[in-house]
Design a protein around this motif. Structure first.
Motif, PDB file in Angstrom:
ATOM      1  N   ILE A 402       0.829  -1.209   0.000  1.00  0.00           N
ATOM      2  CA  ILE A 402       0.000   0.000   0.000  1.00  0.00           C
ATOM      3  C   ILE A 402       0.863   1.259   0.000  1.00  0.00           C
ATOM      4  O   ILE A 402       0.615   2.203  -0.747  1.00  0.00           O
ATOM      5  CB  ILE A 402      -0.949  -0.011   1.215  1.00  0.00           C
ATOM      6  CG1 ILE A 402      -1.990  -1.139   1.069  1.00  0.00           C
ATOM      7  CG2 ILE A 402      -1.652   1.341   1.370  1.00  0.00           C
ATOM      8  CD1 ILE A 402      -2.850  -1.326   2.297  1.00  0.00           C
ATOM      9  N   ARG A 454      -2.446   8.199  -1.721  1.00  0.00           N
ATOM     10  CA  ARG A 454      -3.343   7.150  -1.266  1.00  0.00           C
ATOM     11  C   ARG A 454      -4.192   7.669  -0.109  1.00  0.00           C
ATOM     12  O   ARG A 454      -3.685   8.345   0.794  1.00  0.00           O
ATOM     13  CB  ARG A 454      -2.559   5.920  -0.798  1.00  0.00           C
ATOM     14  CG  ARG A 454      -1.775   5.217  -1.901  1.00  0.00           C
ATOM     15  CD  ARG A 454      -2.702   4.617  -2.934  1.00  0.00           C
ATOM     16  NE  ARG A 454      -1.982   3.926  -3.983  1.00  0.00           N
ATOM     17  CZ  ARG A 454      -1.746   2.610  -4.003  1.00  0.00           C
ATOM     18  NH1 ARG A 454      -2.171   1.870  -3.002  1.00  0.00           N
ATOM     19  NH2 ARG A 454      -1.099   2.073  -5.013  1.00  0.00           N
ATOM     20  N   LEU A 456      -6.068   6.604   3.081  1.00  0.00           N
ATOM     21  CA  LEU A 456      -5.964   5.480   3.996  1.00  0.00           C
ATOM     22  C   LEU A 456      -6.903   5.659   5.180  1.00  0.00           C
ATOM     23  O   LEU A 456      -7.114   6.778   5.658  1.00  0.00           O
ATOM     24  CB  LEU A 456      -4.523   5.336   4.514  1.00  0.00           C
ATOM     25  CG  LEU A 456      -3.416   5.239   3.453  1.00  0.00           C
ATOM     26  CD1 LEU A 456      -2.058   5.158   4.123  1.00  0.00           C
ATOM     27  CD2 LEU A 456      -3.644   4.055   2.531  1.00  0.00           C
ATOM     28  N   ASP A 478      -6.820   0.589   2.374  1.00  0.00           N
ATOM     29  CA  ASP A 478      -6.577   1.512   1.269  1.00  0.00           C
ATOM     30  C   ASP A 478      -7.919   1.889   0.650  1.00  0.00           C
ATOM     31  O   ASP A 478      -8.571   1.067   0.003  1.00  0.00           O
ATOM     32  CB  ASP A 478      -5.675   0.852   0.227  1.00  0.00           C
ATOM     33  CG  ASP A 478      -5.228   1.846  -0.840  1.00  0.00           C
ATOM     34  OD1 ASP A 478      -5.684   3.004  -0.806  1.00  0.00           O
ATOM     35  OD2 ASP A 478      -4.423   1.461  -1.710  1.00  0.00           O
TER      36      ASP A 478
END
Length: 718
Positions: A402, A454, A456, A478
């Motif tokens: 991730i 990303r 999260l 994610d």
């Protein structure tokens, strides 16, 4: 070697008499007496262990000094050898050991006799030369014995013989001096004051006591070494039963060590010259009957295999019994296992039980840890553990995927540095837990090293002790795909709403106009209105067709499951028709003369070409041209559609063929479209065995290329 030296003494010193005279006893009577004395001295044994071997110390050297001084050389050699053979027979020593001792002692005795007679001669009384000869000869006798013994001990214990010589030289020298003094003193008293001979028992006893003290010291040293190794083995909890059997057997000088574990139908034993081997065998009958003892038991009867004595102790500790341990010897004559030894053995058995229990706990812990590790490593969600200072302790494989940060790099670093989060937001986002709220969820946006952002979600579960954070277990999900999907949905709704509204607005407007004023409109105006309605309806139909066609393709970019009617068609004519259908003067054809046959579905190929040309017209200025060219390359034919528009950013080139993807923001876009044209074009081209590719330079334009297999060449396998 012993026989050769004995021959030298027998023949080389044949004319020599005894070194000392005056005893008044004929040699014929003295020889048997001294032979018996040598036998008794050899039987006064003190055993000294060297690992798996045992050295026997005796007063034989003292008796040998008397033989050498009071008998002629040949008779002294006979008395020494005969006494040794007689002692070996009475003690029932193994034949190999008896022969080895006879050869070694014969050689050493011959050296002693030679040195005494060469240095001292046969003066009849104790002189300085005799004394020097006895001293040198005794040391030589001890040296020969030590060298021969070191060779055997080196083979048995698998160590260098010189190492044994160095470690035993001092003790052997002390003992040689002691026996020499005892022998000399006894000889002088026998010659000059025979009535004092009974008092010579005291020096002999003193020497024997010294031997025993040295043996006890050596035994204690060896035992301490074994017990130290055993303590390390029990602490490490690896192969504890075998280590216990081997080391305790060596520490107490046992010939056999056995452990019978609870709920086991076999006994574990170590025996013989290979103490490192662990053998399984049936449980001895005498041990099966003692399976539930609570304290040490001595056995001396009913023992199999020539065993003479055995001590059995329970292996129990921590309120649990693990089995029974037994240690046995085959030698009944020697003192073995004192009360203190048995007490120590019982304590060692209890330590074994504790180690076995610890090993079981360790095995369970390792098993549970491996299961937990497997869960962590196989989990699709990222999992990490951080301590109270925010330092990463555990970093799972999924979390490495991730974040783009490996576990080796993340472990031991502050979490804020690993996830590239501003320090002022660290506590709020990364460690939002508290004593009142140990479980909570937070969301943050982190940037990977490749520049990708990303989204999260961090689910915290913290452990506090005395109000201080000890550990925080965080499960990281994610949400980037979900966020992008939601954005895609919003963009799609905005785009489709816009695209549907564009043709519907004039359709609805002109329908209302025809309803209300159609009779008053001129025929030409009514025809124009109907033509516009038809054109907008066709646009709407194509839009719906694109949506339906896009829904038939899967998410796999290599999916070519769409059925096409493949045949041989003139690609030159198809490109010309596609340009003519668009009806734009900006399209410039640069095609080769004559037909260019290609393997394709003519309808789908026309659709792809129209899409690429229309795309070029849409994204280039009104005063620029769109050029359609063609290239032949081996088995392939390429149609290049070149525009001079704004171009495509490098980070968008791989995405322009994605479903619903628009280079422009759908809320601020200046061109219409659903983001399906290039997606459908590439899928249709691949279904026909070809492909659509793009090369673009920002602010200079783009070249979209349709590649198909030529009909007059063998197409590559698909």
């Amino acid at each position: 070697m012993g026989a050769a030296l004995a021959g030298i003494v027998a023949f080389g010193l044949a004319g020599h008499g005894s070194v000392l005279h005056g005893l008044g006893v004929p040699t014929a009577a003295l020889l048997p007496g001294l032979t018996v004395l040598s036998c008794l001295a050899e039987m006064t044994v003190v055993r000294l262990r060297h690992g798996e071997a045992v050295e026997e110390l005796s007063l034989y050297e003292a008796a040998l000094i008397i033989d050498v001084l009071l008998l002629p050389p040949r008779d002294a050699l006979i008395a020494a050898a005969a006494g040794l053979v007689l002692a070996s027979a009475l003690q029932r020593r193994p034949v190999v050991k008896a022969v080895f001792n006879l050869g070694t002692y014969t050689a050493a005795t011959a050296v002693l006799i030679l040195i005494v007679h060469l240095l001292g001669g046969s003066p009849g009384e104790l002189t300085a030369g005799v004394l020097v000869g006895v001293v040198v000869g005794t040391l030589a006798f001890t040296g020969v014995n030590l060298l021969c013994l070191a060779q055997i001990l080196g083979v048995i214990n698998k160590v260098s013989p010189w190492r044994i010589v160095r470690s035993e030289a001092r003790l052997s020298a002390y003992m040689a001096v002691g026996t020499m003094v005892t022998g000399l003193t006894t000889t002088e008293i026998a010659l000059h004051s025979p009535l004092l001979l009974p008092f010579m028992a005291m020096p002999a006893l003193a020497v024997t006591y010294a031997y025993r003290a040295a043996a006890r010291e050596a035994d204690e040293h060896a035992r301490s070494k074994c017990l130290l190794q055993l303590s390390h083995a029990l602490a490490e909890r690896e192969d504890v039963v075998r280590q216990f059997l081997v080391l305790v057997r060596e520490a107490f000088g046992a010939d056999l060590a056995v452990v019978v574990l609870e709920n086991d139908d076999a006994a574990l034993s170590v025996e013989g010259t290979d103490p490192t081997s662990l053998r399984h065998g049936p449980i001895p009958r005498h041990l099966a009957a003692l399976g539930r003892i609570d304290g040490p038991v001595h056995l001396a009867e009913g023992l199999p295999g020539g065993l003479r004595r055995m001590v059995v102790v329970p292996v129990q500790g921590g309120g649990r019994r693990f089995g029974t341990a037994a240690f046995a010897t085959r030698d009944r004559s020697r003192g073995w296992m004192t009360t203190g030894d048995v007490t120590l053995l019982a304590s060692l058995a209890s330590a074994l039980a504790v180690a076995m229990r610890g090993a079981e706990h360790l095995d369970r812990l390792v098993d549970e840890t491996s299961k937990l590790q497997a869960v962590v490593e196989q989990s699709a969600e990222g999992i990490m553990v951080i301590d109270g200072d925010g330092t990463v302790q555990v970093w799972s494989r999924a979390l490495a995927d991730i974040t783009g940060v490996d576990a080796a790099e993340a472990t031991g670093r502050p979490l804020a540095e690993v996830l590239d989060v501003p320090v002022e937001e660290e506590r709020r986002l990364l460690m939002p837990v508290s004593v009142e709220q140990p479980k909570t969820v937070a969301e943050l946006t982190a940037r990977r090293r490749d520049g990708d952002q990303r989204r999260l979600r961090l689910a915290h579960s913290a452990v506090f002790t005395a109000g201080l954070l000890v550990r925080d277990v965080v499960v990281i999900s994610d949400l980037t795909r979900e966020y992008r999907t939601e954005r895609l949905k919003s963009d799609f709704i905005a785009m489709v709403s816009h695209e549907l509204r564009t043709p519907l607005t004039p359709i609805i407007g002109y329908v209302d106009l025809l309803r209300s004023r159609g009779e008053r409109m001129t025929p030409q105006k009514r025809l124009d209105a109907l033509n516009l309605i038809g054109d907008r309806a066709g646009h709407l139909s194509r839009l719906v067709e694109d949506l339906l066609l896009a829904s038939r393709f899967g998410d796999n970019p290599d999916d070519v499951s769409l059925q096409v009617s493949e045949g041989t068609h003139d690609l030159d004519a198809l490109a010309t028709q596609a340009a003519r259908d668009l009806g734009s003067q900006r399209v410039v054809l640069d095609l080769p003369p004559g037909p260019v046959p290609a393997h394709c579905d003519d309808g789908r190929a026309l659709q792809v070409l129209a899409n690429l040309i229309g795309n070029g017209l849409k994204y280039s200025a009104e005063d620029t041209e769109v050029t359609v060219g063609m290239r032949l390359d081996g088995t392939r034919v390429h149609v290049d559609v070149r525009d001079r528009g704004r171009g495509i950013p490098a980070d968008q080139l791989a995405k322009v063929f994605d479903k619903f993807h628009r280079v422009e923001d759908p809320m601020t876009m200046s061109t219409s479209g659903t983001g399906l044209g290039l997606f459908i074009a590439r899928r249709l081209a691949r279904a026909m065995g070809g492909d659509v590719t793009v090369v673009s330079t920002l602010n200079s334009g783009s070249v979209f290329t349709l590649s198909l297999n030529r009909a007059n060449a063998e197409p590559p396998a698909r």
